[in-house]
Scaffold this motif. Structure first.
Motif, short mmCIF file in Angstrom:
data_model
loop_
_atom_site.label_atom_id
_atom_site.label_comp_id
_atom_site.label_asym_id
_atom_site.label_seq_id
_atom_site.Cartn_x
_atom_site.Cartn_y
_atom_site.Cartn_z
N ALA A 234 0.82 -1.36 0.14
CA ALA A 234 -0.18 -0.16 0.33
C ALA A 234 1.00 1.28 -0.09
CB ALA A 234 -0.90 -0.14 0.91
N PRO A 235 0.41 1.87 -0.84
CA PRO A 235 1.25 3.46 -0.60
C PRO A 235 1.02 4.32 0.57
CG PRO A 235 -0.93 3.65 -1.44
CD PRO A 235 -0.80 2.27 -1.77
N ALA A 236 1.88 4.82 1.57
CA ALA A 236 1.28 5.57 2.42
C ALA A 236 -0.04 6.55 2.49
CB ALA A 236 2.77 6.56 2.68
N ASN B 127 -3.82 2.78 11.75
CA ASN B 127 -4.27 1.52 12.26
C ASN B 127 -3.26 0.64 11.20
OD1 ASN B 127 -5.15 0.11 14.34
ND2 ASN B 127 -5.72 -1.38 12.75
N GLY B 128 -3.50 0.60 9.63
CA GLY B 128 -2.25 0.00 9.35
C GLY B 128 -0.88 -0.12 9.30
N PHE B 129 -0.45 1.09 9.81
CA PHE B 129 0.68 1.37 9.46
C PHE B 129 1.51 0.87 11.31
CE2 PHE B 129 4.45 3.58 10.80
CZ PHE B 129 5.10 3.25 10.12
N VAL C 239 4.03 -2.40 12.49
CA VAL C 239 5.12 -1.91 13.74
C VAL C 239 5.06 -2.78 14.92
CG1 VAL C 239 6.21 -0.12 14.75
CG2 VAL C 239 5.31 0.12 12.21
N ASP C 240 4.11 -2.93 15.14
CA ASP C 240 4.13 -3.37 16.62
C ASP C 240 3.99 -5.10 16.00
OD1 ASP C 240 2.49 -1.21 18.18
OD2 ASP C 240 0.49 -1.79 17.68
N HIS D 132 5.61 1.57 5.91
CA HIS D 132 5.80 0.76 7.11
C HIS D 132 6.60 -0.87 7.53
CE1 HIS D 132 3.28 -1.44 4.65
NE2 HIS D 132 2.82 -2.02 4.59
N VAL D 133 6.58 -1.17 6.46
CA VAL D 133 7.64 -2.78 6.69
C VAL D 133 9.40 -2.01 7.00
CG1 VAL D 133 8.35 -5.20 5.67
CG2 VAL D 133 5.89 -3.64 5.11
#
Length: 267
Positions: A103-105, A111-113, A117-118, A159-160
């Motif tokens: 996904a693009p930023a 929540n997805g980001f 990270v979580d 995110h990754v």
């Protein structure tokens, strides 16, 4: 004495692998068991982790599977305590739970980001922080599974990239802090690996898969055994002086765009 030539170099050792219901991490768990370790594996789904553990016990090796979400520190600690109570002090820990989507930023929710990270970064901290009291020290080996995105900016992977970069730095910081206690902390950065959920998401069509392979120096995906062999090495006495390293096992992913044919007639 180095143990590279032992039939079962992990004989008598206990390994704890997080995120091991399938893919690379299950492959590592199976490889460790075949090389003498008693293994405790963890993932979120009770059904999936039980099935994964059965693939190991069906071969005649010792294994237990436990359901725990790496985002929940208390659940991770309880799983580690159960592994310790069942098998004794833990010699090897692999933290490999991960999440990903393309996904693009601007098309990604907060929540997805946060979820990636979580799972990846916070989950890795939870596993490594919680395991310390259960380790067989000195001599324990801790391994995190990172990714090339930690150092290679990638479209639609903000995110990754952020989470994996954090894992790389966490690896180095913990290696500095825990080295005096005889605990080694390293990370493995796999490139594209065949038959994994990650590559099924990142290159879902034959055309996209061919495009990925064309950019790799070795022109092919790796295998789960390739990653497991490196994890095995890092878990033996042969790696006694290796800590704080990020070890690439990626077919040349980090070398940049390798398209073209420099060999020509010299193949």
């Amino acid at each position: 004495m180095a143990n590279a030539f032992k039939d079962k170099p992990l004989e008598g050792k206990v390994a704890f692998i997080a995120g091991a219901s399938s893919g690379i991490n299950l492959g590592i768990a199976q490889h460790f068991a075949r090389n003498g370790a008693r293994v405790a594996i963890v993932s979120r789904s009770e059904e999936k982790i039980a099935a994964a553990a059965k693939t190991i016990t069906d071969e005649g090796y010792e294994a237990i599977g436990m359901a725990a979400d790496v985002r929940d520190f208390a659940a991770v600690d309880e799983a580690l305590k159960t592994a310790h109570d069942t098998f004794g002090k833990i010699d090897i820990v692999v933290s490999g739970a991960a999440g990903n989507f393309v996904a693009p930023a601007l098309g990604m929710s907060a929540n997805g980001f946060r979820t990636v990270v979580d799972i990846d970064l916070i989950g890795t901290f939870h596993v490594l922080r919680a395991c310390f009291q259960y380790l067989n020290r000195p001599g324990a080996s801790l391994i995190s599974i990172t990714a090339p995105q930690a150092v290679n900016p990638s479209l639609y992977q903000a995110h990754v990239c952020a989470a994996k970069a954090g894992i790389n730095m966490l690896t180095k910081c913990l290696a500095m802090e825990w080295g005096p206690g005889g605990v080694r902390v390293n990370a493995i950065s796999p490139g594209p690996v065949a038959d994994t959920e990650g590559m099924a998401r990142l290159a879902p069509t034959p055309e996209m898969e061919a495009g990925v392979k064309a950019r790799l120096a070795l022109r092919d995906y790796g295998t789960k055994t390739d990653i497991a062999d490196l994890a095995l090495f890092l878990s033996t006495d042969n790696a006694n002086y290796i800590t704080g390293t990020i070890m690439d096992c990626d077919g040349g992913t980090g070398l940049g765009n390798a398209e073209g044919d420099a060999l020509g007639d010299f193949k």
